[in-house]
Design a protein around this motif. Sequence first.
Motif, PDB file in Angstrom:
ATOM      1  N   ALA A  69       0.825  -1.206   0.000  1.00  0.00           N
ATOM      2  CA  ALA A  69       0.000   0.000   0.000  1.00  0.00           C
ATOM      3  C   ALA A  69       0.859   1.254   0.000  1.00  0.00           C
ATOM      4  O   ALA A  69       0.520   2.246  -0.648  1.00  0.00           O
ATOM      5  N   ALA A  70       1.987   1.224   0.721  1.00  0.00           N
ATOM      6  CA  ALA A  70       2.866   2.400   0.783  1.00  0.00           C
ATOM      7  C   ALA A  70       3.419   2.737  -0.597  1.00  0.00           C
ATOM      8  O   ALA A  70       3.484   3.910  -0.988  1.00  0.00           O
ATOM      9  N   ASP A  71       3.833   1.697  -1.360  1.00  0.00           N
ATOM     10  CA  ASP A  71       4.342   1.936  -2.717  1.00  0.00           C
ATOM     11  C   ASP A  71       3.269   2.571  -3.599  1.00  0.00           C
ATOM     12  O   ASP A  71       3.529   3.508  -4.357  1.00  0.00           O
ATOM     13  N   VAL A  72       2.050   2.044  -3.503  1.00  0.00           N
ATOM     14  CA  VAL A  72       0.963   2.546  -4.342  1.00  0.00           C
ATOM     15  C   VAL A  72       0.593   3.976  -3.945  1.00  0.00           C
ATOM     16  O   VAL A  72       0.362   4.832  -4.804  1.00  0.00           O
ATOM     17  N   ARG A  73       0.532   4.250  -2.646  1.00  0.00           N
ATOM     18  CA  ARG A  73       0.212   5.613  -2.193  1.00  0.00           C
ATOM     19  C   ARG A  73       1.243   6.622  -2.704  1.00  0.00           C
ATOM     20  O   ARG A  73       0.903   7.738  -3.093  1.00  0.00           O
ATOM     21  N   ARG A  74       2.506   6.201  -2.708  1.00  0.00           N
ATOM     22  CA  ARG A  74       3.553   7.106  -3.187  1.00  0.00           C
ATOM     23  C   ARG A  74       3.350   7.422  -4.665  1.00  0.00           C
ATOM     24  O   ARG A  74       3.498   8.573  -5.097  1.00  0.00           O
ATOM     25  N   LEU A  75       2.996   6.416  -5.448  1.00  0.00           N
ATOM     26  CA  LEU A  75       2.769   6.641  -6.876  1.00  0.00           C
ATOM     27  C   LEU A  75       1.534   7.507  -7.110  1.00  0.00           C
ATOM     28  O   LEU A  75       1.505   8.331  -8.035  1.00  0.00           O
ATOM     29  N   LEU A  76       0.518   7.340  -6.280  1.00  0.00           N
ATOM     30  CA  LEU A  76      -0.703   8.139  -6.431  1.00  0.00           C
ATOM     31  C   LEU A  76      -0.469   9.613  -6.124  1.00  0.00           C
ATOM     32  O   LEU A  76      -1.276  10.463  -6.515  1.00  0.00           O
ATOM     33  N   SER A  77       0.624   9.926  -5.444  1.00  0.00           N
ATOM     34  CA  SER A  77       0.898  11.323  -5.089  1.00  0.00           C
ATOM     35  C   SER A  77       1.451  12.128  -6.254  1.00  0.00           C
ATOM     36  O   SER A  77       1.531  13.359  -6.184  1.00  0.00           O
ATOM     37  N   TYR A  78       1.856  11.456  -7.353  1.00  0.00           N
ATOM     38  CA  TYR A  78       2.416  12.142  -8.511  1.00  0.00           C
ATOM     39  C   TYR A  78       1.349  12.342  -9.589  1.00  0.00           C
ATOM     40  O   TYR A  78       0.380  11.588  -9.682  1.00  0.00           O
ATOM     41  N   GLU A  79       1.545  13.344 -10.408  1.00  0.00           N
ATOM     42  CA  GLU A  79       0.662  13.565 -11.549  1.00  0.00           C
ATOM     43  C   GLU A  79       0.780  12.386 -12.516  1.00  0.00           C
ATOM     44  O   GLU A  79       1.858  11.808 -12.697  1.00  0.00           O
ATOM     45  N   GLU A  80      -0.336  12.035 -13.146  1.00  0.00           N
ATOM     46  CA  GLU A  80      -0.379  10.826 -13.970  1.00  0.00           C
ATOM     47  C   GLU A  80       0.621  10.854 -15.115  1.00  0.00           C
ATOM     48  O   GLU A  80       1.328   9.874 -15.360  1.00  0.00           O
ATOM     49  N   ARG A  81       0.707  11.933 -15.845  1.00  0.00           N
ATOM     50  CA  ARG A  81       1.545  11.983 -17.053  1.00  0.00           C
ATOM     51  C   ARG A  81       2.918  12.595 -16.753  1.00  0.00           C
ATOM     52  O   ARG A  81       3.418  13.466 -17.449  1.00  0.00           O
ATOM     53  N   THR A  82       3.526  12.100 -15.672  1.00  0.00           N
ATOM     54  CA  THR A  82       4.890  12.492 -15.304  1.00  0.00           C
ATOM     55  C   THR A  82       5.700  11.225 -15.054  1.00  0.00           C
ATOM     56  O   THR A  82       5.142  10.124 -14.935  1.00  0.00           O
ATOM     57  N   ALA A  83       7.016  11.390 -14.937  1.00  0.00           N
ATOM     58  CA  ALA A  83       7.865  10.232 -14.662  1.00  0.00           C
ATOM     59  C   ALA A  83       7.463   9.555 -13.358  1.00  0.00           C
ATOM     60  O   ALA A  83       7.451   8.327 -13.256  1.00  0.00           O
ATOM     61  N   GLY A  84       7.104  10.342 -12.336  1.00  0.00           N
ATOM     62  CA  GLY A  84       6.672   9.767 -11.066  1.00  0.00           C
ATOM     63  C   GLY A  84       5.390   8.980 -11.195  1.00  0.00           C
ATOM     64  O   GLY A  84       5.222   7.933 -10.561  1.00  0.00           O
ATOM     65  N   GLY A  85       4.462   9.463 -11.997  1.00  0.00           N
ATOM     66  CA  GLY A  85       3.206   8.767 -12.190  1.00  0.00           C
ATOM     67  C   GLY A  85       3.323   7.551 -13.082  1.00  0.00           C
ATOM     68  O   GLY A  85       2.483   6.648 -13.019  1.00  0.00           O
ATOM     69  N   LEU A  86       4.354   7.508 -13.927  1.00  0.00           N
ATOM     70  CA  LEU A  86       4.545   6.396 -14.863  1.00  0.00           C
ATOM     71  C   LEU A  86       5.422   5.279 -14.308  1.00  0.00           C
ATOM     72  O   LEU A  86       5.340   4.136 -14.755  1.00  0.00           O
ATOM     73  N   MET A  87       6.263   5.578 -13.333  1.00  0.00           N
ATOM     74  CA  MET A  87       7.317   4.648 -12.924  1.00  0.00           C
ATOM     75  C   MET A  87       6.785   3.470 -12.124  1.00  0.00           C
ATOM     76  O   MET A  87       5.708   3.503 -11.542  1.00  0.00           O
ATOM     77  N   THR A  88       7.577   2.405 -12.126  1.00  0.00           N
ATOM     78  CA  THR A  88       7.369   1.304 -11.207  1.00  0.00           C
ATOM     79  C   THR A  88       8.352   1.465 -10.058  1.00  0.00           C
ATOM     80  O   THR A  88       9.473   1.962 -10.250  1.00  0.00           O
ATOM     81  N   THR A  89       7.945   1.065  -8.875  1.00  0.00           N
ATOM     82  CA  THR A  89       8.820   1.204  -7.703  1.00  0.00           C
ATOM     83  C   THR A  89       9.650  -0.045  -7.452  1.00  0.00           C
ATOM     84  O   THR A  89      10.319  -0.141  -6.426  1.00  0.00           O
ATOM     85  N   GLU A  90       9.619  -1.010  -8.376  1.00  0.00           N
ATOM     86  CA  GLU A  90      10.295  -2.288  -8.147  1.00  0.00           C
ATOM     87  C   GLU A  90      11.290  -2.655  -9.253  1.00  0.00           C
ATOM     88  O   GLU A  90      11.244  -3.757  -9.809  1.00  0.00           O
ATOM     89  N   PRO A  91      12.214  -1.754  -9.617  1.00  0.00           N
ATOM     90  CA  PRO A  91      13.279  -2.158 -10.543  1.00  0.00           C
ATOM     91  C   PRO A  91      14.297  -3.028  -9.812  1.00  0.00           C
ATOM     92  O   PRO A  91      14.194  -3.238  -8.595  1.00  0.00           O
ATOM     93  N   ILE A  92      15.285  -3.544 -10.540  1.00  0.00           N
ATOM     94  CA  ILE A  92      16.346  -4.334  -9.906  1.00  0.00           C
ATOM     95  C   ILE A  92      17.349  -3.374  -9.279  1.00  0.00           C
ATOM     96  O   ILE A  92      17.964  -2.561  -9.975  1.00  0.00           O
ATOM     97  N   ILE A  93      17.518  -3.474  -7.972  1.00  0.00           N
ATOM     98  CA  ILE A  93      18.416  -2.582  -7.237  1.00  0.00           C
ATOM     99  C   ILE A  93      19.484  -3.422  -6.552  1.00  0.00           C
ATOM    100  O   ILE A  93      19.172  -4.415  -5.881  1.00  0.00           O
ATOM    101  N   LEU A  94      20.739  -3.036  -6.708  1.00  0.00           N
ATOM    102  CA  LEU A  94      21.858  -3.727  -6.075  1.00  0.00           C
ATOM    103  C   LEU A  94      22.736  -2.733  -5.330  1.00  0.00           C
ATOM    104  O   LEU A  94      22.851  -1.571  -5.724  1.00  0.00           O
ATOM    105  N   ARG A  95      23.374  -3.213  -4.270  1.00  0.00           N
ATOM    106  CA  ARG A  95      24.333  -2.385  -3.539  1.00  0.00           C
ATOM    107  C   ARG A  95      25.679  -2.384  -4.273  1.00  0.00           C
ATOM    108  O   ARG A  95      25.948  -3.277  -5.078  1.00  0.00           O
ATOM    109  N   PRO A  96      26.547  -1.433  -3.980  1.00  0.00           N
ATOM    110  CA  PRO A  96      27.826  -1.327  -4.702  1.00  0.00           C
ATOM    111  C   PRO A  96      28.707  -2.563  -4.584  1.00  0.00           C
ATOM    112  O   PRO A  96      29.509  -2.846  -5.479  1.00  0.00           O
ATOM    113  N   ASP A  97      28.577  -3.315  -3.462  1.00  0.00           N
ATOM    114  CA  ASP A  97      29.455  -4.479  -3.276  1.00  0.00           C
ATOM    115  C   ASP A  97      28.894  -5.746  -3.912  1.00  0.00           C
ATOM    116  O   ASP A  97      29.482  -6.821  -3.780  1.00  0.00           O
ATOM    117  N   ALA A  98      27.776  -5.647  -4.623  1.00  0.00           N
ATOM    118  CA  ALA A  98      27.244  -6.803  -5.344  1.00  0.00           C
ATOM    119  C   ALA A  98      28.119  -7.092  -6.561  1.00  0.00           C
ATOM    120  O   ALA A  98      28.786  -6.197  -7.097  1.00  0.00           O
TER     121      ALA A  98
END
Length: 424
Positions: A267-296
Amino acid sequence: MAAGTPRVFVSHLAGVPVFDPNGDQVGRVRDLVAMLRVGGKPPRLLGMVVEVVSRRRIFVPMTRVTGVESGQVITTGVVNMRRFEQRPTERLVLGEFLDRRVRLVETDEEVTVLDVAIQQLPARRDWEIDKFFVRKGRGGALRRKGETLTVEWSAISGFSLEEHGQGAENLVATFERLRPTDVANALHHLTPKRRAEVAAALDDDRLADVLEELPGDDQVEILGKLAEDRAADVLEAMDPDDAADLLSELPEADKERLLALMRPDDAADVRRLLSYEERTAGGLMTTEPIILRPDATVADALARVRQQDLSPALAAQVYVCRSPDETPTGKYLGTVHFQRLLRDPPFTLVSSIVDSDLVPLTPETPLPAVTSYLAAYNLVSVPVVDESGSLLGAVTVDDVLDHLLPEDWRETDFQGEEGIAGGR
């Protein structure tokens, strides 16, 4: 269970403990849930019915099962504690398959099912019923007389769905062979009543994939006909950006009620996306890309890229960030593209090969600028970073296309699947 390991007979799973990734016991296996398929294909295993400490029985999808061995089942991720309810297209393996009378195809001889074997498909997370252990002659599982043998699924009759008919069960079995886009196209052309029946019969993950491909009006209609608890489950299974788009179409009270029923992290991820305007990068993005730390390492990155549930656009690159490694992350350091991962040794640290030349987008970047950025640099995904330098998510090319194509583009019959949507 990796490919090539021995198959598992379901009688050996009855009552075995189920553990989460931390080693804590979730409960015990009480049954397995399968779905029959048309065309003589073996049933697909959907998940397990697990009895938790409170004696409540819950459903654990096979996509959450990482190990079935040594008298235990290991799961990954958060387990949904809502009570299990069997759907029309589902069959309980222990409760409905065992001790059932069926026939051998070759001799038409009647046999009794004593046990059922399951096996994971190579290089996939899907599981199928593989073989049957049967006894010839009359009498149930306790009768000792009669020859016993193990046979392939195709060697018996009495389970498979018939090809004819347009009931929800047959439609769901037929849709199982199609891509989510083609299922969505077929659903769109069904009557509202039939559409609701099929949606109710699909499992949560499958329905989530299909909803992501449907026009907004169909999404709202289907979601509105689901029980609220189930609607929340389906929203959790959707990509956060798609779930946010769907919820934005609902009245405020309905949206808040469903968000309250969802798991807090989702719900927190979805609420964050709902806070952005629809036709902006924030409104279009997914919050679950592949993220790695520098030591990976490159090996770590390739293991993440291989995950089956990732779209090709998200699997095309990894984003290197300082801790925390969930959005919003620590400082964003750069991107490593898939081709670069293939060129470097497995032990190479991803921090040493990041591409930090391209300036990431801000969440306020408008859609035309996002489109130009992807086209100019020949990218399929682009990072979105806030003013503090934290990665918020990524915009993929498919999400941009959804906003550039005509509104009725989803109604195009790409594969000529009109016959599937019969009974309109």
